[in-house]
Design an enzyme around this catalytic site. Structure first.
Site, PDB file in Angstrom:
ATOM      1  N   SER A  55      76.452  99.611   8.656  1.00 13.50           N
ATOM      2  CA  SER A  55      77.404  99.535   7.840  1.00 13.50           C
ATOM      3  C   SER A  55      78.238 100.648   7.422  1.00 13.50           C
ATOM      4  O   SER A  55      79.405 100.885   7.432  1.00 13.50           O
ATOM      5  CB  SER A  55      77.123  99.019   6.499  1.00 13.50           C
ATOM      6  OG  SER A  55      76.905  97.519   6.580  1.00 13.50           O
ATOM      7  N   ASP A 113      71.328  90.261   5.576  1.00 11.59           N
ATOM      8  CA  ASP A 113      70.952  90.557   6.901  1.00 11.59           C
ATOM      9  C   ASP A 113      69.424  90.504   7.099  1.00 11.59           C
ATOM     10  O   ASP A 113      68.922  90.516   8.220  1.00 11.59           O
ATOM     11  CB  ASP A 113      71.646  92.034   7.414  1.00 11.59           C
ATOM     12  CG  ASP A 113      73.270  92.136   7.627  1.00 11.59           C
ATOM     13  OD1 ASP A 113      73.461  90.943   7.645  1.00 11.59           O
ATOM     14  OD2 ASP A 113      73.531  93.001   7.592  1.00 11.59           O
ATOM     15  N   ARG A 153      72.219  81.610  12.134  1.00 11.73           N
ATOM     16  CA  ARG A 153      70.965  82.127  11.897  1.00 11.73           C
ATOM     17  C   ARG A 153      69.826  81.172  11.012  1.00 11.73           C
ATOM     18  O   ARG A 153      68.594  81.468  11.282  1.00 11.73           O
ATOM     19  CB  ARG A 153      71.028  83.541  11.092  1.00 11.73           C
ATOM     20  CG  ARG A 153      71.413  84.368  11.974  1.00 11.73           C
ATOM     21  CD  ARG A 153      71.373  86.098  11.229  1.00 11.73           C
ATOM     22  NE  ARG A 153      71.811  87.121  12.299  1.00 11.73           N
ATOM     23  CZ  ARG A 153      72.398  88.264  11.728  1.00 11.73           C
ATOM     24  NH1 ARG A 153      72.296  88.445  10.495  1.00 11.73           N
ATOM     25  NH2 ARG A 153      72.857  88.870  12.691  1.00 11.73           N
ATOM     26  N   ARG A 206      69.461  90.398  15.253  1.00  8.80           N
ATOM     27  CA  ARG A 206      68.324  90.359  14.012  1.00  8.80           C
ATOM     28  C   ARG A 206      67.329  89.286  14.266  1.00  8.80           C
ATOM     29  O   ARG A 206      66.203  89.364  13.858  1.00  8.80           O
ATOM     30  CB  ARG A 206      69.111  90.181  12.700  1.00  8.80           C
ATOM     31  CG  ARG A 206      69.906  91.552  12.503  1.00  8.80           C
ATOM     32  CD  ARG A 206      69.976  91.819  10.893  1.00  8.80           C
ATOM     33  NE  ARG A 206      71.157  92.574  10.857  1.00  8.80           N
ATOM     34  CZ  ARG A 206      71.063  93.927  11.207  1.00  8.80           C
ATOM     35  NH1 ARG A 206      69.808  94.505  10.947  1.00  8.80           N
ATOM     36  NH2 ARG A 206      72.203  94.693  10.808  1.00  8.80           N
TER      37      ARG A 206
HETATM   38  C1  S3P Z   1      78.346  93.843   6.806  1.00 12.47           C
HETATM   39  C2  S3P Z   1      78.425  93.146   5.671  1.00 12.47           C
HETATM   40  C3  S3P Z   1      77.799  91.809   5.828  1.00 12.47           C
HETATM   41  C4  S3P Z   1      76.603  92.028   6.858  1.00 12.47           C
HETATM   42  C5  S3P Z   1      76.971  92.619   8.167  1.00 12.47           C
HETATM   43  C6  S3P Z   1      77.458  93.941   7.810  1.00 12.47           C
HETATM   44  C7  S3P Z   1      79.304  95.226   6.423  1.00 12.47           C
HETATM   45  O1  S3P Z   1      78.774  90.793   6.412  1.00 12.47           O
HETATM   46  O2  S3P Z   1      76.101  90.704   7.087  1.00 12.47           O
HETATM   47  O3  S3P Z   1      75.818  92.755   8.915  1.00 12.47           O
HETATM   48  O4  S3P Z   1      79.029  96.373   7.146  1.00 12.47           O
HETATM   49  O5  S3P Z   1      80.379  95.135   5.933  1.00 12.47           O
HETATM   50  P1  S3P Z   1      79.684  90.000   5.238  1.00 12.47           P
HETATM   51  O6  S3P Z   1      80.519  91.064   4.742  1.00 12.47           O
HETATM   52  O7  S3P Z   1      80.468  88.915   6.146  1.00 12.47           O
HETATM   53  O8  S3P Z   1      78.699  89.347   4.406  1.00 12.47           O
END
Ligand code: S3P
Length: 454
Positions: A23, A324, A355, A397
């Protein structure tokens, strides 16, 4: 297509590092590209997802050098981007598509964002709505408001105050980035705390973000505001290790009484450490050692000692923090005594794959009773896992979570189609070998895992 074959693993006694946070890598690349100069990002995650973001910024005129796989030199161009010559391919990366949509919405050129079969099936209405309110035109050429998205940018955008219908860091990030290209103040109101890397990195790049937390009839809301026109100040940044990558090794150690694992230089941002709280509840001994808070993101080590685990409930406000990690937590639920209940997690149905369905299918194939609910799973743990032939469903994952499950199963487990692991964890197999070798001989370790390509 690659496959991974694993067998029961010995006790783990290891000290490892994990690749850079996914992220943070995406966001650092975007903000450095928009900044007013050159900066060096170290600890970048060279997974396919983050490389999609790098290539997208390059396609819009940003010079990005990669002297080593984990180091980027980004030549920010003072918020100026140029029209991409071609469609921007976001690959498998929802984060790339949703964050970039916010950026391109504020440009006075047209761009098209697309992705692979999984990404084009994911919901994009959640970003189309606020960006249209800001004055961009977005046409979905896919099914159900999905990609390809044709984004007709507008410069400047109109500022809005937007209440997110779900706690989503991607949608929050999208609107805040668009807010940089709006005239005036743009606010996002979150119904619950999702990961806060966008706001932290904006502040690191010296773009002020106002944060107001209110509580109304027990409902906590977070309001974040950015001012349009702000220029990110280019600054070097060291990206910490990814807690979501660390989660697989933490789980492998947690479920083996007597295992001991130390993971160094991992991000300890408390919007990401929910997994540690769950592991503690399940009976593992976990310790965070915070070593650095200099760069807006906490970094340190996590130490875990495995034990006999018991089932737990994961629900409500905790879900966005472990979103995640749910596949690997479900695997732990299968290894724990009693029931593990996961609820309020319907978002998992619209990730890289569904998932909840994928986890339920694979756990059942390993002999675990699972009750699949619309928003979660009830897993009855404590029975020995059976080795099985499992699918990854093209989801990194799922592939990694069930590789770890295979380390606890009787007999051999094969996970098909494991190329997808490269989207978020290049080096996963090597770290698996390292973890196994630290407590057993090299020859024995390679007997536990074998990788097949065909
Ligand atoms: C992420 C936010 C999450 C996560 C994704 C990465 C991010 O998704 O599941 O793997 O980097 O902003 P959501 O914002 O859709 O929940």
């Amino acid at each position: 297509m690659s496959r991974l074959r694993v067998r029961r693993a010995p006790l783990i006694q290891a000290e490892i590092r994990v690749p850079g946070d996914k992220s943070i890598s995406h966001r650092a690349v975007i903000l450095a590209s928009l900044s007013n100069g050159t900066c060096v990002l170290r600890g970048f995650l060279p997974g396919a997802d983050c490389l999609s973001t790098v290539n997208a910024m390059r396609a819009m005129g940003i010079r990005i050098e990669q002297p080593e796989s984990t180091t980027l030199i980004i030549h920010g161009n003072h918020r100026r981007l140029t029209a991409p010559a071609d469609v921007i391919d976001c690959g498998n990366s929802g984060t790339t598509m949703r964050l970039l949509a916010g950026v391109v919405a504020g440009q006075d050129f047209r761009s098209i964002l697309t992705g692979d079969d999984s990404l084009t099936a994911r919901p994009m209405g959640r970003i189309i709505k606020p960006l249209m309110q800001m004055g961009a035109t977005i046409v979905s050429q896919g099914v159900k408001e999905g990609a390809p998205l044709v984004v007709g940018g507008r410069s400047p955008l109109q500022p809005i105050t937007y209440s997110l219908p779900m706690a989503s860091a991607q949608v929050k990030g999208c609107v805040l980035l668009a807010g940089l290209f709006a005239e005036g103040a743009t606010s996002v109101i979150e119904p619950g705390q999702s990961r806060d890397h966008t706001e932290r990195l904006l502040e690191y790049f010296l773009v002020p973000v106002e944060r107001v937390v209110t509580e109304e009839s027990g409902q906590r809301q977070i309001r974040l505001t950015v001012q349009g026109g702000a220029m990110p100040e280019s600054r070097d940044f060291q990206i910490p290790g990814d807690m979501s990558g660390a989660a697989f090794w933490l789980a492998a150690a947690a479920a083996q009484p007597g295992s001991h694992l130390l993971i160094k230089d991992v991000g300890l941002n408390d919007t990401r450490t929910g997994i540690l709280a769950v592991l503690l509840r399940m009976g593992a001994r976990v310790r965070e050692i915070i070593e650095n808070i200099d760069q807006m993101e906490r970094v340190g080590a996590v130490e875990i000692v495995g034990d006999h685990l018991r089932g737990t409930v994961v629900e409500g406000a905790e879900i966005p923090n472990v979103i995640d990690e749910i596949p690997i937590l479900a695997v732990l639920g299968a290894l724990a005594e009693g029931e593990t209940i996961i609820r309020d997690a319907a978002e998992l149905r619209v990730k890289e794959t569904d998932r909840l369905a994928a986890v339920a299918t694979n756990l059942r194939a390993m002999g675990v009773p699972v009750d699949e609910r619309p928003d979660g799973l009830i897993i009855t743990g404590g029975q020995p896992l059976k080795g099985a032939k499992l699918k990854s469903f093209g989801d990194h994952r799922i592939a990694m979570a069930f590789t770890i499950a295979g380390l606890f199963a009787k007999g051999e487990t094969t996970i098909e189609d494991t190329d997808c692991i490269l989207t978020s964890y290049p080096g996963f197999e090597e770290t698996l070998l390292e973890v196994l070798k630290s407590s057993t001989s090299g020859a024995e370790a390679t007997k536990v895992i074998s990788s097949l390509k065909n």
